[in-house]
Scaffold this motif. Structure first.
Motif, PDB file in Angstrom:
ATOM      1  N   LEU A 145       0.861  -1.175   0.000  1.00 11.97           N
ATOM      2  CA  LEU A 145       0.000   0.000   0.000  1.00 11.97           C
ATOM      3  C   LEU A 145       0.895   1.222   0.000  1.00 11.97           C
ATOM      4  N   LYS A 146       0.548   2.196  -0.820  1.00 12.34           N
ATOM      5  CA  LYS A 146       1.351   3.407  -0.919  1.00 12.34           C
ATOM      6  C   LYS A 146       0.703   4.523  -0.116  1.00 12.34           C
ATOM      7  N   GLU A 147       1.582   5.301   0.562  1.00 11.91           N
ATOM      8  CA  GLU A 147       1.063   6.460   1.292  1.00 11.91           C
ATOM      9  C   GLU A 147       0.506   7.491   0.323  1.00 11.91           C
ATOM     10  N   GLU A 148       1.170   7.647  -0.817  1.00 12.98           N
ATOM     11  CA  GLU A 148       0.687   8.548  -1.863  1.00 12.98           C
ATOM     12  C   GLU A 148       0.381   7.706  -3.090  1.00 12.98           C
ATOM     13  N   LYS A 149      -0.898   7.686  -3.488  1.00  7.24           N
ATOM     14  CA  LYS A 149      -1.302   6.884  -4.633  1.00  7.24           C
ATOM     15  C   LYS A 149      -0.904   7.566  -5.925  1.00  7.24           C
ATOM     16  N   SER A 150      -0.579   6.750  -6.932  1.00  9.87           N
ATOM     17  CA  SER A 150      -0.281   7.284  -8.254  1.00  9.87           C
ATOM     18  C   SER A 150      -1.565   7.768  -8.908  1.00  9.87           C
ATOM     19  N   ALA A 151      -1.408   8.472 -10.037  1.00 10.21           N
ATOM     20  CA  ALA A 151      -2.587   8.998 -10.727  1.00 10.21           C
ATOM     21  C   ALA A 151      -3.531   7.880 -11.170  1.00 10.21           C
ATOM     22  N   ASP A 152      -2.955   6.743 -11.548  1.00  5.53           N
ATOM     23  CA  ASP A 152      -3.779   5.615 -11.999  1.00  5.53           C
ATOM     24  C   ASP A 152      -4.525   4.965 -10.842  1.00  5.53           C
ATOM     25  N   GLU A 153      -3.901   4.948  -9.658  1.00  2.85           N
ATOM     26  CA  GLU A 153      -4.508   4.305  -8.496  1.00  2.85           C
ATOM     27  C   GLU A 153      -5.495   5.214  -7.774  1.00  2.85           C
ATOM     28  N   GLU A 154      -5.321   6.522  -7.933  1.00  8.18           N
ATOM     29  CA  GLU A 154      -6.180   7.485  -7.241  1.00  8.18           C
ATOM     30  C   GLU A 154      -7.585   7.465  -7.834  1.00  8.18           C
ATOM     31  N   PHE A 155      -8.575   7.603  -6.969  1.00  9.38           N
ATOM     32  CA  PHE A 155      -9.961   7.652  -7.443  1.00  9.38           C
ATOM     33  C   PHE A 155     -10.245   8.995  -8.098  1.00  9.38           C
ATOM     34  N   HIS A 156     -10.911   8.949  -9.241  1.00 10.23           N
ATOM     35  CA  HIS A 156     -11.371  10.152  -9.928  1.00 10.23           C
ATOM     36  C   HIS A 156     -12.864  10.013 -10.179  1.00 10.23           C
ATOM     37  N   VAL A 157     -13.561  11.148 -10.132  1.00 11.17           N
ATOM     38  CA  VAL A 157     -15.006  11.112 -10.360  1.00 11.17           C
ATOM     39  C   VAL A 157     -15.317  10.519 -11.726  1.00 11.17           C
ATOM     40  N   SER A 158     -14.434  10.754 -12.685  1.00  8.52           N
ATOM     41  CA  SER A 158     -14.641  10.210 -14.041  1.00  8.52           C
ATOM     42  C   SER A 158     -14.646   8.682 -14.056  1.00  8.52           C
ATOM     43  N   ASP A 159     -14.084   8.054 -12.989  1.00  5.11           N
ATOM     44  CA  ASP A 159     -14.079   6.583 -12.921  1.00  5.11           C
ATOM     45  C   ASP A 159     -15.482   6.007 -12.768  1.00  5.11           C
ATOM     46  N   LEU A 160     -16.434   6.846 -12.394  1.00  3.01           N
ATOM     47  CA  LEU A 160     -17.812   6.372 -12.221  1.00  3.01           C
ATOM     48  C   LEU A 160     -18.399   5.827 -13.517  1.00  3.01           C
ATOM     49  N   LYS A 161     -17.818   6.258 -14.660  1.00  4.31           N
ATOM     50  CA  LYS A 161     -18.335   5.756 -15.940  1.00  4.31           C
ATOM     51  C   LYS A 161     -18.161   4.252 -16.068  1.00  4.31           C
ATOM     52  N   TYR A 162     -17.152   3.683 -15.386  1.00 10.53           N
ATOM     53  CA  TYR A 162     -16.946   2.232 -15.439  1.00 10.53           C
ATOM     54  C   TYR A 162     -18.037   1.490 -14.664  1.00 10.53           C
ATOM     55  N   ILE A 163     -18.607   2.167 -13.672  1.00 11.04           N
ATOM     56  CA  ILE A 163     -19.718   1.567 -12.929  1.00 11.04           C
ATOM     57  C   ILE A 163     -20.996   1.645 -13.754  1.00 11.04           C
ATOM     58  N   PHE A 164     -21.311   2.855 -14.239  1.00  3.90           N
ATOM     59  CA  PHE A 164     -22.553   3.053 -14.981  1.00  3.90           C
ATOM     60  C   PHE A 164     -22.582   2.238 -16.276  1.00  3.90           C
ATOM     61  N   GLY A 165     -21.409   1.944 -16.825  1.00  5.74           N
ATOM     62  CA  GLY A 165     -21.350   1.198 -18.075  1.00  5.74           C
ATOM     63  C   GLY A 165     -21.362  -0.307 -17.904  1.00  5.74           C
ATOM     64  N   SER A 166     -21.467  -0.778 -16.657  1.00  5.81           N
ATOM     65  CA  SER A 166     -21.431  -2.216 -16.382  1.00  5.81           C
ATOM     66  C   SER A 166     -22.843  -2.789 -16.309  1.00  5.81           C
ATOM     67  N   LYS A 167     -23.159  -3.715 -17.218  1.00  8.51           N
ATOM     68  CA  LYS A 167     -24.469  -4.374 -17.198  1.00  8.51           C
ATOM     69  C   LYS A 167     -24.655  -5.175 -15.910  1.00  8.51           C
ATOM     70  N   MET A 168     -23.589  -5.816 -15.446  1.00  7.82           N
ATOM     71  CA  MET A 168     -23.677  -6.610 -14.227  1.00  7.82           C
ATOM     72  C   MET A 168     -23.988  -5.734 -13.019  1.00  7.82           C
ATOM     73  N   PHE A 169     -23.404  -4.524 -13.001  1.00  8.78           N
ATOM     74  CA  PHE A 169     -23.703  -3.599 -11.903  1.00  8.78           C
ATOM     75  C   PHE A 169     -25.193  -3.288 -11.855  1.00  8.78           C
ATOM     76  N   TRP A 170     -25.784  -3.007 -12.995  1.00 12.54           N
ATOM     77  CA  TRP A 170     -27.198  -2.660 -13.028  1.00 12.54           C
ATOM     78  C   TRP A 170     -28.078  -3.832 -12.634  1.00 12.54           C
ATOM     79  N   LEU A 171     -27.689  -5.036 -13.017  1.00 16.00           N
ATOM     80  CA  LEU A 171     -28.453  -6.212 -12.610  1.00 16.00           C
ATOM     81  C   LEU A 171     -28.428  -6.387 -11.095  1.00 16.00           C
ATOM     82  N   VAL A 172     -27.227  -6.255 -10.503  1.00 22.60           N
ATOM     83  CA  VAL A 172     -27.090  -6.386  -9.054  1.00 22.60           C
ATOM     84  C   VAL A 172     -27.861  -5.271  -8.344  1.00 22.60           C
ATOM     85  N   ALA A 173     -27.780  -4.034  -8.870  1.00 28.60           N
ATOM     86  CA  ALA A 173     -28.470  -2.907  -8.252  1.00 28.60           C
ATOM     87  C   ALA A 173     -29.986  -3.091  -8.298  1.00 28.60           C
TER      88      ALA A 173
END
Length: 456
Positions: free
Chosen positions: A236-264
């Protein structure tokens, strides 16, 4: 030396990780007690404060208002992924205490004579001032409770990764459901002890929420030590890299997942058939069986018993054998059968033993769902956006949990009976069965591993 290597991290110690689970589960246990503390007091609050079924339904729905219409749960997911489980857990526990305190004030005898209550009574006159104040507190409490639920899920996913995750999630839910059992017994007892008081049970549960906050504070110190070990080992890193850091734009991977919508969708259907039913179940049994409110509450308190016993075993079965999607289908079938029986069979044969059988059997359905549903989310969603995924699922769930009590309250006032509400609950089960069947097909096609064991 071998022992030292084996227990490299704090969560490698069974005592440490299960202690962590108990601490966070206690917070949810006390939260579940507060959620349903008014359910066995429905008749009493209506006579004492001038509420009716519509008022009670609106009050019950208020728990989810801010989460749904102000999108608090979506912000909670972002907070969780940005700030972590320690900050978010303490925030959620604090919100529960604050909201509970406001609700306590709203239903208190003292508040009824205040100028604020008189002003609240002066507008939307069909909704009493006590209900407005109690609903405000319940809204704030609901923000904390739902945020806590997602935080606990992510905390368990972290502490039990590669270990008994489904068992742990099942045990956490079992402990939380014990709160429903406890409050169905304790709330009428405390109320009777204090001369039919609606205030005393709420005060008691508010104090328990403060204890829950203290329990999570202890967990925070344990988790901080766990993180230090992960950092020292380079995992675990004390300072996350840009790729590891959460970005609001990452939410598109959730909304674009058919499995997520089925579970929801499965989540909102299952829980909309359970939690709103819990609000009205004691009164339903009181009316259908012709028994007093305390006896009805004690009868319904058996609802979580079999679920508490079965959920950990079902979680262990998932960990070692799998079949998660199949469990969801079975849970839907049981739910349909129980609600239809409540609608038609129990009124025709009003027996306490039949009611007990149906209540306990519905608890089996309630045990199948969380044991299979929640451990499936880390299999379909990346870890860095897991908190947001859980919160989005909870938000979608909250839409149903907010609207369904309103619907049931209006239907009750319009029909004067529980037949139509029970048919509505059973229809949710039918839809859940259809979506769980589709989920199983998608899992087979794309091999997400929902039918596979967690421990290989």
């Amino acid at each position: 030396m071998a022992e030292t290597i084996q227990r490299k991290f704090l969560n490698d110690s069974p005592v440490a990780r299960w202690t962590a689970l108990v601490l966070i589960a206690l917070m949810m246990f006390f939260g579940y007690m507060f959620v349903d503390v008014m359910s066995p007091l429905k008749s009493l609050i209506e006579s004492a404060r001038g509420w009716d079924s519509g008022t009670f339904g609106t009050y019950a729905a208020s728990e989810y208002f801010l989460n749904v219409f102000v999108f608090f749960l979506i912000f909670a997911g972002i907070i969780l992924d940005k700030m972590g489980i320690r900050f978010t857990g303490l925030l959620s526990a604090s919100l529960m205490v604050i909201g509970a305190s406001i609700k306590f004030v709203g239903i208190s005898e003292w508040f009824q004579g205040t100028g604020l209550c008189a002003w609240l009574d002066s507008w939307w006159v069909s909704f009493p001032g006590s209900a407005k104040m109690a609903s405000l507190g319940f809204m704030i409490f609901g923000c904390g409770c739902e945020m806590a639920g997602t935080t606990v899920s992510k905390a368990i996913a972290k502490w039990f990764k590669g270990k008994e995750m489904a068992l742990a999630m099942g045990l956490e839910m079992a402990i939380a459901r014990l709160g429903v059992f406890a409050v169905m017994w304790l709330a009428p007892m405390i109320s009777n002890h204090f001369d039919k008081s609606v205030v005393a049970p709420v005060a008691f549960c508010t104090v328990l929420l403060i204890i829950g906050l203290l329990c999570y504070t202890v967990f925070v110190y344990m988790d901080r030590k766990f993180d230090r070990q992960l950092i020292a080992a380079g995992e675990l890193k004390e300072e996350k890299s840009a790729d590891e850091e959460f970005h609001v734009s990452d939410l598109k991977y959730i909304f674009g997942s058919k499995m997520f919508w089925l579970v929801a969708l499965l989540c909102v259907l299952y829980y909309s058939a359970i939690f709103p039913f819990q609000r009205y179940a004691p009164n339903f049994l009181e009316v259908t069986l012709g028994i007093d409110a305390e006896s009805a509450a004690r009868l319904f308190s058996c609802f979580p018993i079999l679920a508490m016993v079965l959920t950990p075993f079902l979680g262990a079965l998932l960990d070692f054998r799998g079949k998660g999607a199949t469990m969801l289908m079975v849970g839907a079938v049981i739910m349909i059968a129980c609600h239809l029986s409540f609608a038609f069979l129990l009124p025709a044969f009003p027996s306490k033993w039949l009611a007990l059988l149906l209540v306990v059997t519905l608890g089996v359905s309630f045990s199948l769902v969380p044991a299979a549903l929640w451990p499936s989310v880390p299999k379909i969603i990346d870890a860095k956006i897991l908190g947001s995924a859980y919160c989005l699922i909870f938000w979608i769930q909250n839409v149903g949990l907010c609207l369904v009590p309103l619907l049931i309250g209006k239907v009750l006032d319009a029909t004067g009976g529980y037949t139509v509400p029970m048919i509505i609950f059973s229809s949710f089960g039918v839809l859940a069965f259809i979506f769980s069947f589709y989920l199983k097909i998608e899992d087979r096609r794309k091999n997400y591993g929902l039918e596979k064991p967690n421990i290989i």
